[in-house]
Structures are given as C-alpha cells and as structure tokens.
Design a protein around this motif. Structure first.
Motif, PDB file in Angstrom:
ATOM      1  N   UNK A  17      -4.086  18.197 -21.917  1.00 13.52           N
ATOM      2  CA  UNK A  17      -2.971  18.051 -20.568  1.00 13.52           C
ATOM      3  C   UNK A  17      -2.264  19.138 -20.369  1.00 13.52           C
ATOM      4  N   UNK A  18      -1.735  19.007 -22.062  1.00 12.59           N
ATOM      5  CA  UNK A  18      -0.832  19.800 -22.643  1.00 12.59           C
ATOM      6  C   UNK A  18      -1.090  21.653 -22.649  1.00 12.59           C
ATOM      7  N   UNK A  19      -2.806  21.498 -23.233  1.00 15.94           N
ATOM      8  CA  UNK A  19      -2.635  22.702 -23.080  1.00 15.94           C
ATOM      9  C   UNK A  19      -3.138  23.279 -22.347  1.00 15.94           C
ATOM     10  N   UNK A  22      -0.096  24.519 -21.278  1.00 11.78           N
ATOM     11  CA  UNK A  22       0.681  25.675 -21.311  1.00 11.78           C
ATOM     12  C   UNK A  22       0.262  26.632 -20.710  1.00 11.78           C
ATOM     13  N   UNK A  23      -1.017  26.812 -20.568  1.00 11.69           N
ATOM     14  CA  UNK A  23      -1.534  27.718 -19.368  1.00 11.69           C
ATOM     15  C   UNK A  23      -1.381  28.020 -18.171  1.00 11.69           C
ATOM     16  N   UNK A  24      -0.978  27.010 -17.433  1.00 12.03           N
ATOM     17  CA  UNK A  24      -0.911  26.921 -16.846  1.00 12.03           C
ATOM     18  C   UNK A  24       0.875  27.988 -16.356  1.00 12.03           C
ATOM     19  N   UNK A  25       2.009  27.697 -17.167  1.00 14.43           N
ATOM     20  CA  UNK A  25       2.936  28.076 -18.000  1.00 14.43           C
ATOM     21  C   UNK A  25       2.643  29.530 -17.772  1.00 14.43           C
ATOM     22  N   UNK A 286     -10.473  20.962 -19.159  1.00 12.10           N
ATOM     23  CA  UNK A 286     -10.695  21.863 -19.890  1.00 12.10           C
ATOM     24  C   UNK A 286     -11.222  23.291 -18.879  1.00 12.10           C
ATOM     25  N   UNK A 287     -11.689  22.698 -17.733  1.00 14.39           N
ATOM     26  CA  UNK A 287     -12.704  23.379 -16.749  1.00 14.39           C
ATOM     27  C   UNK A 287     -11.309  24.094 -16.216  1.00 14.39           C
TER      28      UNK A 287
END
Lengths: 333, 260
Positions: A17-19, A22-25, A286-287
């Motif tokens: 969820x954290x990753x 970060x990816x969304x930001x 992850x997807x």
C-alpha cells in the motif's frame, strides 16, 4: 530444509500500500506538461482555475485513479484465477472477457460510433466483455478444465471476429485506430470514463475478494475443498462474474494490458508462504503500482507516436516472466 | 445409535451400474475396512458416503438425517474425507495444510483465530510433524504427506472419518503407522471407514470388514467372522489361506481361483 516463517499478515499489504501511494504521488507530478510540484499544489488550492490545477484535476488525477482501478482489477483477477484453477499460467484474459471487451470496442470504432459519442467505445466494450463472460460460463460450468477450455474457445471466437472486423475495416484509418486501441492506453481518459467503469470494477473486486477461503482450500485439490464445505460451483460463478465485471470494465476503458495479472501474483507469492488467500490483496496493490509505474513510463519516454501502455507492460512483463520461469526451474524438483 | 447408514444406494454411469442396492448401518467406534477388487465401486461408495457424490437412487443418512438435508459446512464439520493420493498444489507449509482442516469452523474472512492455535500445535504433534511444521508440503516424503493429510482431516475433530486408500503408496512402516492411527480413532469412539487393499493390514486393524463385488455388497460384519477363504475367492477371485486371528492374522495368497 527449514524456511523461515512467512511475514506477519499485515506486513506485505502494508508495504504494498505504501509503494502504491508513492507511485500514485509520482504519477501526479510527472507528465508531458512540465509543471513543478509546488505549482501543482498551489494550483490545486487556488480559488480560480489555473493551468496547473486543471492539469492535476482533469488530466493526471483521473489517469492515476483509473490506473489504480485497472491495475488492481488485473492483479486481483490473476491471483484469484491462479488460485481457483491451480494453474500458475492463469491470467485475467483466460476467460475471454478481455477479447470480448476488445471486440465490443473495435465494433464501436468500426462503425464510427466512437466519433459520435465518446463513451460508445467503453460501453460496447463492457457489453462485449459481459457477453464473452456469460458465454464462457455457459459452456464451461461444472469443472476447472472445462472452464479453461471454454475460456480459450471464447477468446478464439472473439479473436476471429476481431480479425474479421480489421479485415473489412471501412478505411485504413479505422483499422489503425482499432489496432492502436487494442494496445492499451490511459491517455485522454476523463472522469466520465471513471464514472462508467468504477462501479463495475468495484463490484467485481468485491466479489473476487470473497474467494479467499475457497482458493485456500483448493490448494488441497477439488475433492478435499469440496469435502471441507467449499461450494465449488458458486466459487466458479463468483470468479467468472468478478473477473467479467472488473477486467471487462477495465479493458473496455483502457484496452488490453498484458502481463500484469499474470506476473503480480507470482511476485507476491514467495512473501506470503504461497498461501493463495494471502496473495489476493497484495496482488491487487502490486498490480495497481505496476500499472501506475508503467503509465509514468509512457509519459517519460518521449517518442513521436505515443508509446502505448499495453506495449510497455508486455515489454517489462515478458522478461519478468522469463525470470520467474528460470527461478521456478531452480526451485521445482 | 446408528451413526451413518446407507439405504439402497445406486450409482449409474453411462448405463452401467457402479453401485447397486447397497444398504448397511455403521456405528461409532467401528473401524470398517472396505475391500474389493479394482473397479468394484469402493471409491464411488466412499464419495457417496462422504456426501460428495449424489447417488442416483437411495440415500445416506447421518444420525438419521439424509445427507442432502445437512448443510455443506455442517457436514464438513462432522465428517472428514481423505481422497486417494492427496497432495498440495502450492508449496504451502505443513502448518497451513493442517489448518485448512479447520475451514468449516472459520468465519469467511480473516486468519486463524488465536483460540485455535493450540489445537493446531496439538494436531501437528499428534501426527509427529512438529519438526516439519514450517516445511513446504510439496517437499514432504510420501509418509510425511500422508501424516499431514491425516492431521488435516483430524484437526476439526470430526465424528466420521472416511479415507480412500490411506495406505496407498506407503512403505510398510508408514502403512502400519496410518492403520494404527485410524484404529486409535475408532477406539476413541469415532467411526472410521477406509478402503484398504492390503488384507493383512485390514484384518489386523479393522474391527469390521465390508466387501464389494461389482458394485454390490458382498459381505459386511466383524472382521473375525467375515474374513474367510471363501469370501476372498468370491470377492477377489483368488485362493488364499488365512493364518492366525486378531492382531496376528496373516492373509496368504496361493494363486488365482480355479475354474474362472
């Protein structure tokens, strides 16, 4: 051989969820229009409409949300299907819903409906996905093997119609547009697309997430799962419905996006002690993360023609899959 | 009290009778060895008894209630079923395999409740698997896997245990071990029904013997009274000699029966 205990149940979903966050930001701050992060944040809170605010709320935010919804659909569907069919090669397209969505979308392009009414493509795509899913279930109910075979038959049929449409395309341009659509993309997606797809995707994800106990028990094979009180017919129906809704809606909006649903569960599995139910949530997260990153990739790599999302996921996914195969060859007896 | 009873069971496949007019009553504390030649309908009968296969005629009752009227999960709590050559499809740990036996006792979501953890430890210890607790089930030897599956079947504390050839593919030591465990269950008041090919093992451990020929019940009764050279000739088409009795019985095959 004494492997360590798998991680506590909350660690992996938490990390994933954290990753994802970060990816969304990251995906909000990276794009073709070069706006600095501070301008973006200012634009968001400014009372009047600014270019930066528009870029964020009308372009990047819907794009990121759609990437999350679609990526989660692919990841979760892959994990559920691999668990349900006990087949490591199962992927969301297996049931024919992706090809059905593609056929519906191509028909809308073929007849020029998409030019008249922008949402015609996703709407027809959705109809195609539902029809394909219903066809697969009608022929494949009652067994794992029959379900896989029916999915292959329906995919083949949809593919044949797709080829027919391309063969007799009214103009080379229509054929080009249709093939391009099938390569998958998140560009030019508006809140309308989200409003159309999100309800189906969310219901689909909800149905799929109820299958944890069933996929766990199926790790012992169908007879033992049945003897443990698992309703196999109901589980298969829920899986087809869930994948049909989630992946059907996702594909009808974004086009075909390969490998994410296949690879995400494999990447997660070693970290959860291979327990099928515990791959579900992390695979979805992850997807979503992988699709966000791939989408940022399409925006960062500057080419004359837009690099399509489905192309980049395949280019990255296929080598990852090779790596998985090599690792499996070492691990498996 | 009748625990599990069959009433005129019949199963047909492609016009051929797999089971025909099979009736009997089984009670707590029995260890029933189901014997019969290949294709005599043993596995089909066990599937029907376990409620996994609906017979074309007749019915099975558990404590007087037809199986069809018992809820899936309720039935799963009351009886355990072990198929032939069970295996794990993913490299999940032995602990997870055994815990799967608790599936019908668990809510739809969430992990294993804290209260069930001691039961898991106990079930693993009872089947001598403590050293293998975290080992992937796919790397176990045949005997270890059989014990893991037995622990999986027993952790839910079912009243009825149905096992299809639990000793298939096991070496003598592990076959003896498995039969001893099943016998122990029956001694503690459970009803155990197992298809067994090794007649010496069956004669030594099972309290009752049930024989099928071509889908029909050929014999059913206490082992000592049922096992006879005449029965073996009828059921297996072999001449055999039976030496000793009880825990020291030996079934010695002499050759194919004459005149057939």
């Amino acid at each position: 051989m004494k492997p360590a205990r798998p991680l506590p149940a909350f660690v992996l979903p938490g990390l994933a969820a954290l990753t994802l966050l970060l990816a969304a930001a990251g995906s909000l701050f990276v794009g073709r229009v070069n706006v600095s992060p501070s301008d973006l944040i200012d634009g968001l809170f400014a009372p009047d409409l600014s270019l930066a605010g528009l870029v964020l709320t009308e372009l990047r935010l819907p794009r990121a949300i759609l990437a999350i919804l679609v990526g989660a659909s692919l990841g979760l569907s892959g994990a559920v299907l691999q668990g349900l069919l006990r087949n490591p090669l199962a992927e969301p397209g297996l049931l024919g819903v992706s090809s059905g969505a593609a056929l519906g979308a191509v028909i809308s392009i073929y007849f020029g409906l998409a030019a008249v009414f922008p949402l015609a493509t996703p709407l027809l795509g959705l109809a195609g996905a539902m029809a394909a899913g219903a066809l697969t279930f009608a022929f494949g109910r009652g067994g794992t093997l029959t379900l896989i075979l029916a999915g292959a038959a329906v995919s083949g049929l949809m593919g044949a119609f797709l080829a027919l449409a391309l063969n007799f395309a009214p103009s080379p341009y229509a054929a080009y547009e249709a093939s391009l659509w099938m390569l998958g993309s998140l560009s030019d997606k508006s809140w309308d697309h989200i409003a159309l797809a999100a309800p189906f995707i969310l219901v689909g994800l909800g149905l799929l997430s109820t299958l944890g106990r069933a996929v766990d028990a199926l790790a012992l094979g169908e007879t033992q799962a049945l003897s443990l009180g698992v309703d196999l017919d109901r589980s298969r129906l829920l899986a087809v419905l869930g994948v049909g809704l989630a992946v059907g809606a996702a594909t009808s909006v974004t086009g075909s996006i390969g490998f994410i649903g296949l690879v995400a569960p494999h990447l997660v599995r070693p970290f959860v002690g291979h327990q099928p139910s515990r791959t579900l949530l992390p695979s979805a997260l992850l997807g979503a993360t992988l699709l966000l990153i791939a989408d940022v990739g399409t925006r960062l790599i500057h080419t004359n023609t837009e690099l399509r999302l489905g192309v980049i996921t395949s280019l990255i996914g296929a080598p990852v899959f090779f790596w998985l195969v090599m690792r499996l060859r070492k691990v498996a007896p | 009290m009748s625990q599990l009873s069959a009433h005129g069971l019949g199963v047909r496949r492609a016009g051929r009778a797999i089971l025909e007019a099979v009736s009997f009553g089984l009670e707590d504390g029995m260890f029933v060895a189901l014997v019969g030649a290949n294709g005599s309908g043993k596995s089909t009968l066990l599937s029907v008894l376990a409620g996994l296969l609906t017979p074309d005629s007749g019915e099975v009752r558990i404590d007087g209630t037809p199986l069809a009227a018992v809820a899936r999960r309720d039935l799963a709590r009351r009886r355990a079923y072990l198929p032939q050559n069970p295996r794990a499809e993913w490299p999940i740990s032995v602990e997870r395999v055994v815990a799967l036996g608790l599936t019908p006792h668990l809510p739809a979501f969430g992990g294993l409740p804290e209260g069930l953890e001691p039961r898991l430890t106990q079930a693993i210890a009872a089947c001598d698997l403590t050293d293998h607790r975290l080992q992937p089930a796919t790397t176990l030897s045949g005997g270890e896997l059989a014990r893991a599956m037995l622990a999986r079947a027993l952790i839910g504390d079912p009243q009825v245990v149905i096992a299809d050839e639990p000793t298939a593919g096991l070496d003598p030591r592990h076959a003896l071990d498995t039969m001893g465990r099943l016998q122990g269950l029956a001694a503690r008041g459970k009803l155990v029904i197992a298809a067994v090919h090794d007649l010496t093992l069956a004669a030594r451990h099972a309290s009752h013997l049930m024989a099928l020929t071509a889908g029909r019940l050929a014999a059913f009764g206490p082992t000592a009274e049922t096992l006879s050279p005449e029965l073996l000739r009828r059921v297996f088409d072999v001449e055999a000699r039976i030496v000793g009795a009880g825990g020291e019985t030996l079934v010695d095959y002499l050759g194919p029966a004459n005149g057939s």
